[in-house]
Write a protein that holds these residues in place. Structure first.
Motif, mmCIF file in Angstrom:
data_model
loop_
_atom_site.group_PDB
_atom_site.id
_atom_site.type_symbol
_atom_site.label_atom_id
_atom_site.label_comp_id
_atom_site.label_asym_id
_atom_site.label_seq_id
_atom_site.Cartn_x
_atom_site.Cartn_y
_atom_site.Cartn_z
ATOM 1 N N VAL A 446 0.871 -1.245 0.102
ATOM 2 C CA VAL A 446 0.123 0.000 -0.070
ATOM 3 C C VAL A 446 0.763 1.335 0.048
ATOM 4 C CG1 VAL A 446 -1.844 -1.286 1.352
ATOM 5 C CG2 VAL A 446 -0.100 0.144 2.490
ATOM 6 N N ASN A 447 2.107 1.038 -0.172
ATOM 7 C CA ASN A 447 3.016 2.373 -0.055
ATOM 8 C C ASN A 447 3.692 2.501 -1.974
ATOM 9 O OD1 ASN A 447 2.560 2.596 2.923
ATOM 10 N ND2 ASN A 447 4.234 0.740 2.933
ATOM 11 N N ASP A 448 3.092 1.916 -2.618
ATOM 12 C CA ASP A 448 3.491 2.304 -3.957
ATOM 13 C C ASP A 448 3.316 3.604 -4.420
ATOM 14 O OD1 ASP A 448 4.947 2.268 -6.295
ATOM 15 O OD2 ASP A 448 3.372 0.965 -7.333
ATOM 16 N N ILE A 449 3.865 4.616 -4.490
ATOM 17 C CA ILE A 449 3.861 6.004 -4.822
ATOM 18 C C ILE A 449 3.689 6.067 -6.461
ATOM 19 C CG2 ILE A 449 4.211 8.387 -4.523
ATOM 20 C CD1 ILE A 449 5.524 7.682 -1.862
ATOM 21 N N VAL A 450 2.558 6.528 -6.801
ATOM 22 C CA VAL A 450 2.619 6.741 -8.507
ATOM 23 C C VAL A 450 2.706 8.110 -8.674
ATOM 24 C CG1 VAL A 450 1.694 4.632 -8.769
ATOM 25 C CG2 VAL A 450 0.131 6.399 -8.404
#
Length: 902
Positions: A446-450
């Motif tokens: 839940v920490n994949d910054i796009v």
């Protein structure tokens, strides 16, 4: 006296805090650490409170729903404070802490807040140092209540998660600050995501808490500006132990399933709310495969989805809005240290309640956004303390909460190489991270910054092209609309009684267009452009007029050129044979003027072709009108001359002799037409105009404007032609060498027929060929006059030269006199001489024919009785007598004044 009042006031507060802290409660669990400066912490380590009422009216409150993620957040504060102490950033000063559990409940928080204030009242031996600042609480509703209470002692509260816009009001909340943006910005960021993807029909899940109410209202404000509508808004109880929560969850799930065309749902609910909703939705196939926009409150809470039973693809796609992320490396090292030195944290009962000091599970619950905002809050307090203690010994003279609050407003602190400070509203407007949930083999990432949303620039920017590509792969071609998009060429039309997002698509009318999807209106085409119904663009409008290359115009101009050439040829022939009987009998000077007028008439035809302009439009009618008036005037003069010479009785003839002034008559006739065209040009002259045809072409034409003037010009010419026709008709029986009257009559008939046909044809013909109609009529009229007036004469001049002699003319006159002897005798009895020979004499004023007549008449015998007495006694004498009678007639004819023929 003032000091006494302050002491009295402070003592009253302390009594209030002591009573509040002990009313209906037991001792609270708290994590503590000694230090010169004590920092309070308020975290929802438990997320709800289970309250039971006893028979005696007392309450039992038990905090439940232990949150490992929120425990980790409290450890972020501990790690940041210990790092400052270890690095001795404040010199010999040390920072301690007092961490309390808010249990996610306002009432519980208020009962625990006096623990932060006991040190200020100096009523607790355990906590002698005052709490100068508090980090927390996380929820806006709790922060609002807590800051009101803390403000009684001016204790600043720095929240790492309370985002309600109400807290920016420093009049009401002067001691509140935060290291996260307020929800107005988050609502704006969500509206940008919705708008960028064309999602205009969305569902909203919210709670009845302060945070959710405010951000929902702000989201509605921004989405309404962008034409985005809420298909439904489901409100859940903010308290997770509310007895209505179950029914609210079921109702919300049913609403989601029933709205099949709602593919995107924005949620401001808490993590536990979402966990319950997902559990219900996954039991129904129609409840899956949606896009969820998660607010900061649950955007990094993977525990809401039981990955053992379901995968992320079952629920759909989750896009999270989080606060700016921090570096988690130091925190992970700190959590690893818990395994090596568990006794070092015996002062933290929350770790014991967690059941283990093992970091494996704790590290999976790290929220990078919480790392940034909590560390930044600690940095702000440390900088403010450093600013206060630069010029004084804070170990012996500790700063007060009020002093620290003032220093916080002025502090400029830094972290990760960037400088920060609170704005006048106590906010830190950094930016938002946009995360995309991804399913891994073991858990949820839940920490994949796009992407990132800049508050200052109000813009959404992807981290890279790779993340942008991945983002759109995940969301696919999802549409969330009340109705299908209106394609280019159509515009949205609202439906009565329906939200603005539910509309009909109406095709753009002719000469309007829309080149975007879901256009609010159709735009008019620019000048000289057009479009058909339902067009997405305008096309250049072709200009239509009678072009030079048009086959019709080429044919007409060919006839015009031929007519002009023939006119010139006739003029040359007449000039070359100027003294011949045919030319002289045609009244040579008038014929030349007539040829000149025909040349101008043929020239005027050219002005009816090509692209019209105002000067051309005015010139073509004026040139034609005046030239043809001159033409008809010349013919009328010729016809007057013929009739005057042959047909009129003596009284009328005598009057007309005096009035007959050929050039004056022509001038007067021309003057009448000049008055008409001048009035036309002054009052409302013809101009170049245009109109749109049925095939969307721009037709350029000459607008005559003052139609009565145009009609008057034609009627005036027609009136002159009618006079010519009437006069010429009377002289149609003249001798063959004087047959002008017949041809004038025929020419005028051609003119009348062509112009009578012109009216209805001109009225019914449309388009670029309207000028061609008038051109045809002009050419017919001009050719009629040219052929009738000159071609027969040219034929005689060139091909029958024997007829173009005095002898031929004498013969014709003699025959005409013999055929009209009765009329001659009648005229002689009345004293009128036959004008036939006079006309011939005028043609040949200096010929031997005139002299022979005079000589012969002088030798004529005066007595006619002798002839009658002996009609046959002397045949030669009878013959001579008959000849003398004829020449006697010629003598009388010769006495006719030649002025009649001038």
């Amino acid at each position: 006296m003032d000091s006494w009042r302050k002491m009295k006031h402070s003592f009253s507060f302390c009594i209030f805090f002591v009573v509040l802290s002990h009313h209906g409660t037991k001792s609270f669990e708290q994590a503590t650490a000694e230090g010169d400066i004590i920092i309070g912490g308020l975290f929802p380590i438990h997320e709800s409170v289970n309250v039971t009422v006893n028979y005696d009216g007392s309450e039992n409150q038990i905090c439940d729903r232990f949150s490992t993620a929120n425990l980790v957040q409290s450890l972020i504060m501990v790690q940041a404070l210990e790092e400052i102490n270890q690095k001795q950033e404040l010199g010999n000063l040390t920072l301690g802490y007092l961490i309390l559990d808010s249990c996610g409940d306002v009432t519980t928080s208020l009962r625990k807040i006096p623990s932060f204030m006991r040190g200020n009242c100096n009523t607790s031996a355990q906590q002698s140092s005052p709490v100068l600042a508090v980090i927390g609480g996380y929820y806006s509703e709790i922060a609002i209540a807590v800051t009101r209470l803390l403000n009684l002692e001016y204790i600043p509260e720095i929240s790492y998660g309370a985002t309600s816009g109400l807290l920016s009001d420093k009049t009401r909340f002067p001691s509140f600050m935060r290291t996260v943006p307020q929800d107005n910005h988050q609502a704006r960021a969500i509206s940008e995501i919705l708008d960028n993807n064309g999602w205009t029909w969305v569902g909203v899940l919210t709670t009845d808490g302060e945070y959710a109410r405010y951000i929902t209202e702000r989201l509605w404000y921004y989405t309404n500006q962008k034409g985005i509508c809420f298909a439904f808004t489901s409100v859940l109880p903010d308290n997770l132990n509310d007895y209505l929560l179950g029914k609210s969850i079921e109702s919300t799930v049913k609403t989601i399933i029933d709205n099949e065309n709602v593919s995107v749902i924005v949620s401001f609910a808490k993590p536990d709310h979402m966990m319950y909703i997902f559990q219900k939705l996954l039991n129904d196939p129609q409840g899956t495969r949606r896009i969820w926009l998660a607010s900061d409150i649950w955007s990094q809470s993977p525990e809401i989805l039981n990955t053992k039973k379901h995968t992320l693809s079952d629920i759909g796609t989750i896009i999270g809005i989080t606060f700016k992320s921090g570096n988690t490396t130091k925190l992970k090292r700190y959590l690893d240290d818990l395994d090596e030195n568990p006794s070092h944290h015996n002062n933290n009962p929350f770790l014991k309640q967690h059941g283990s000091t093992s970091s494996e599970k704790l590290k999976t619950m790290i929220y990078p956004s919480a790392v940034f905002s909590i560390e930044l809050a600690v940095k702000a307090i440390a900088q403010a303390v450093e600013d206060l203690c630069t010029e004084r010994d804070c170990k012996t003279k500790r700063p007060s909460p009020l002093e620290l609050r003032g220093a916080l407003w002025k502090a400029k602190f830094h972290m990760d190489g960037k400088n920060y400070s609170f704005d006048p509203h106590g906010d830190l407007n950094t930016e938002y991270d946009i995360v995309l949930w991804k399913q891994t083999s073991e858990s949820l990432d839940v920490n994949d910054i796009v992407a990132r949303y800049s508050i200052l620039q109000n813009s959404l920017t992807f981290i890279s092209q790779e993340t942008k590509h991945a983002f759109y792969i995940y969301i696919g071609n999802v549409t969330s609309r009340c109705t299908d998009s209106c394609q280019p060429g159509y515009s949205k039309t609202s439906v009565s009684g329906q939200p603005r997002c539910c509309y009909q698509c109406e095709p753009c009318a002719e000469n309007t267009f829309s080149n975007t999807t879901d256009s609010e209106k159709c735009n008019p085409c620019e000048k000289n452009y057009y479009s058909l119904k339902g067009s997405s663009k305008c096309l250049p409008r072709k200009t239509d007029f009678l072009k030079w290359g048009d086959v019709y115009l080429i044919v007409l101009l060919s006839f015009t050129s031929l007519g002009a050439v023939l006119t010139i040829v006739v003029g040359i022939i007449f000039l070359a044979h100027w003294n011949t009987p045919v030319v002289r009998s045609s009244v040579g000077p008038i014929s030349i003027i007539l040829l000149l007028s025909l040349m101008i008439t043929f020239t005027s035809v050219i002005l009816f072709g090509g692209p019209p302009n105002s000067y051309q439009c005015q010139a073509r009618q004026v040139v034609f009108g005046l030239s043809f008036t001159l033409c008809v005037s010349c013919i009328m003069v010729k016809s007057f001359k013929i009739v005057l010479a042959f047909e009129f009785d003596p009284v009328i003839q005598s009057v007309l002799k005096k009035l007959y002034k050929p050039y004056l008559i022509i001038a007067v006739c021309m003057a009448g037409q000049v008055v008409i065209v001048t009035t036309w040009l002054i009052h409302s002259p013809p101009t170049a105009d245009s109109e749109i045809t049925q095939n969307n072409m721009k037709l350029m034409f000459c607008n005559e404007k003052l139609i009565p003037a145009f009609g008057a010009m034609l009627v005036y010419i027609g009136l002159l032609a009618l006079i010519c026709f009437g006069v010429a008709f009377k002289g149609r029986k003249l001798p063959d060498c004087y047959n002008d009257a017949k041809f004038i009559t025929f020419a005028m008939l051609i003119y009348f027929i062509s112009w009578i046909m012109f009216g209805p044809v001109y009225a019914n013909v449309t388009g670029k060929y309207i000028p061609a109609v008038e051109m045809v009529v002009i050419l017919i009229s001009a050719y009629g006059i040219l052929f009738c007036q000159f071609f027969t004469k040219c034929y005689i001049i060139l091909c029958k030269k024997e007829a173009n002699t005095e002898k031929s003319f004498r013969r014709d006159i003699r025959n005409y006199s013999r055929d009209h002897k009765g009329s001659e005798d009648e005229l002689s009895s009345k004293g009128i001489q036959n004008p036939t020979l006079s006309l011939s004499l005028e043609s040949f004023p200096n010929s031997q024919f005139s002299d022979s007549i005079t000589d012969w008449s002088s030798t004529r015998q005066p007595s006619d009785s002798s002839n009658s007495l002996s009609p046959v006694s002397n045949p030669q004498q009878n013959i001579l007598q008959n000849n003398l009678n004829s020449f006697n007639t010629l003598k009388r004819i010769s006495s006719l004044p030649t002025s009649l023929i001038k």
